[in-house]
Design a protein around this motif. Sequence first.
Motif, PDB file in Angstrom:
ATOM      1  N   ASP A   8     -11.310  36.184  38.393  1.00 25.04           N
ATOM      2  CA  ASP A   8     -12.446  35.336  38.773  1.00 25.04           C
ATOM      3  C   ASP A   8     -13.705  35.653  37.946  1.00 25.04           C
ATOM      4  O   ASP A   8     -14.759  35.940  38.501  1.00 25.04           O
ATOM      5  CB  ASP A   8     -12.696  35.460  40.286  1.00 25.04           C
ATOM      6  N   HIS A  10     -15.105  33.381  36.173  1.00 21.11           N
ATOM      7  CA  HIS A  10     -15.921  32.188  36.462  1.00 21.11           C
ATOM      8  C   HIS A  10     -17.030  31.951  35.446  1.00 21.11           C
ATOM      9  O   HIS A  10     -18.180  31.685  35.799  1.00 21.11           O
ATOM     10  CB  HIS A  10     -16.477  32.239  37.893  1.00 21.11           C
ATOM     11  N   ASP A  35      -8.942  32.006  37.241  1.00 24.16           N
ATOM     12  CA  ASP A  35     -10.315  31.502  37.359  1.00 24.16           C
ATOM     13  C   ASP A  35     -11.221  32.130  36.294  1.00 24.16           C
ATOM     14  O   ASP A  35     -12.242  32.749  36.585  1.00 24.16           O
ATOM     15  CB  ASP A  35     -10.896  31.712  38.764  1.00 24.16           C
ATOM     16  N   HIS A  62      -9.621  26.987  39.753  1.00 24.27           N
ATOM     17  CA  HIS A  62     -10.733  26.430  38.984  1.00 24.27           C
ATOM     18  C   HIS A  62     -10.349  26.136  37.546  1.00 24.27           C
ATOM     19  O   HIS A  62     -10.913  25.237  36.926  1.00 24.27           O
ATOM     20  CB  HIS A  62     -11.944  27.368  39.046  1.00 24.27           C
ATOM     21  N   HIS A 114      -2.739  34.365  41.304  1.00 23.87           N
ATOM     22  CA  HIS A 114      -4.187  34.180  41.528  1.00 23.87           C
ATOM     23  C   HIS A 114      -4.511  34.268  43.022  1.00 23.87           C
ATOM     24  O   HIS A 114      -5.361  35.044  43.442  1.00 23.87           O
ATOM     25  CB  HIS A 114      -4.634  32.825  40.964  1.00 23.87           C
ATOM     26  N   HIS A 147      -8.898  35.405  43.749  1.00 26.56           N
ATOM     27  CA  HIS A 147      -9.154  34.162  44.487  1.00 26.56           C
ATOM     28  C   HIS A 147     -10.178  34.276  45.621  1.00 26.56           C
ATOM     29  O   HIS A 147     -10.986  33.383  45.800  1.00 26.56           O
ATOM     30  CB  HIS A 147      -7.827  33.616  45.014  1.00 26.56           C
ATOM     31  N   HIS A 149     -12.422  36.689  45.876  1.00 23.68           N
ATOM     32  CA  HIS A 149     -13.623  37.345  45.329  1.00 23.68           C
ATOM     33  C   HIS A 149     -14.053  38.533  46.197  1.00 23.68           C
ATOM     34  O   HIS A 149     -15.226  38.893  46.235  1.00 23.68           O
ATOM     35  CB  HIS A 149     -14.792  36.361  45.182  1.00 23.68           C
TER      36      HIS A 149
HETATM   37 ZN    ZN Z   1     -12.335  32.072  41.971  1.00 19.18          ZN
END
Ligand code: ZN
Length: 243
Positions: A8, A10, A35, A62, A114, A147, A149
């Motif tokens: 993640d 991101h 992600d 994402h 994930h 996933h 976080h």
């Molecule tokens: Zn995420």
Amino acid sequence: MRILIISDIHANLTAFETVLKDANSQWEYVWCLGDVVGYGPDPNECVELLRSLPHLCLAGNHDWAALGRLDIRTFNPDARKAVNWTRETLTKDNIDYLDALPTTFVIGNYTLAHGSPREPVWEYILEPLIAALNFPHFETPYCLVGHTHQPVIYELISDEGDTEAISPAYRQQRQLNGRRQIINPGSVGQPRDANPDAAYAILDVETNTWEHRRVAYDVSAVQKRMRDAGMPERLVTRLEHGW
Ligand code: ZN
């Protein structure tokens, strides 16, 4: 071999670079749990930095959203706006890279996904009961997921499926003890456990030793780039609160 475990990111390049600096080459390979993009202002830079490292990477929801591979009508308006911006910003080459990512990977004692081994792209393992329902869905002793976080270890403590959640002890090595576990390193670029610091982990796959870590990064630099890109203010401010 020591593995840098990240998830993640991101599209938060500052957090990603800070993690790499903090990990200080105490690793030989990277496992990224998905992600890489979404929410943040640096999708191409994050994909390209990851691609420059020896690594394997899984697909996250994402990443799929940015590819147009899922219906984003269920996303809230801010998230939808970020997805559309990411979609327009990613280069063709980086889209092709994300498009080729697998949804699960099994390597040695570890299954990677994930979200969860049962629903790799979608399911959130946010409590011991959900973790318990997932143990029958992988065969290795350990499973690594992202996933949510939120860094955590779920350990199976009985043959009946009883599972407990163990909070991370940062910068302390934990010997994985053969009991089955589902482990989440937390999020590099968008922590959601009320702690804004970037999260990652180091795993030694020979000794089965795990270490959760946190490191502060320059949140305001990322927020400035998000504002410059016209991203929704709610997504900008949440970074400093870690939610
Ligand atoms: Zn995420």
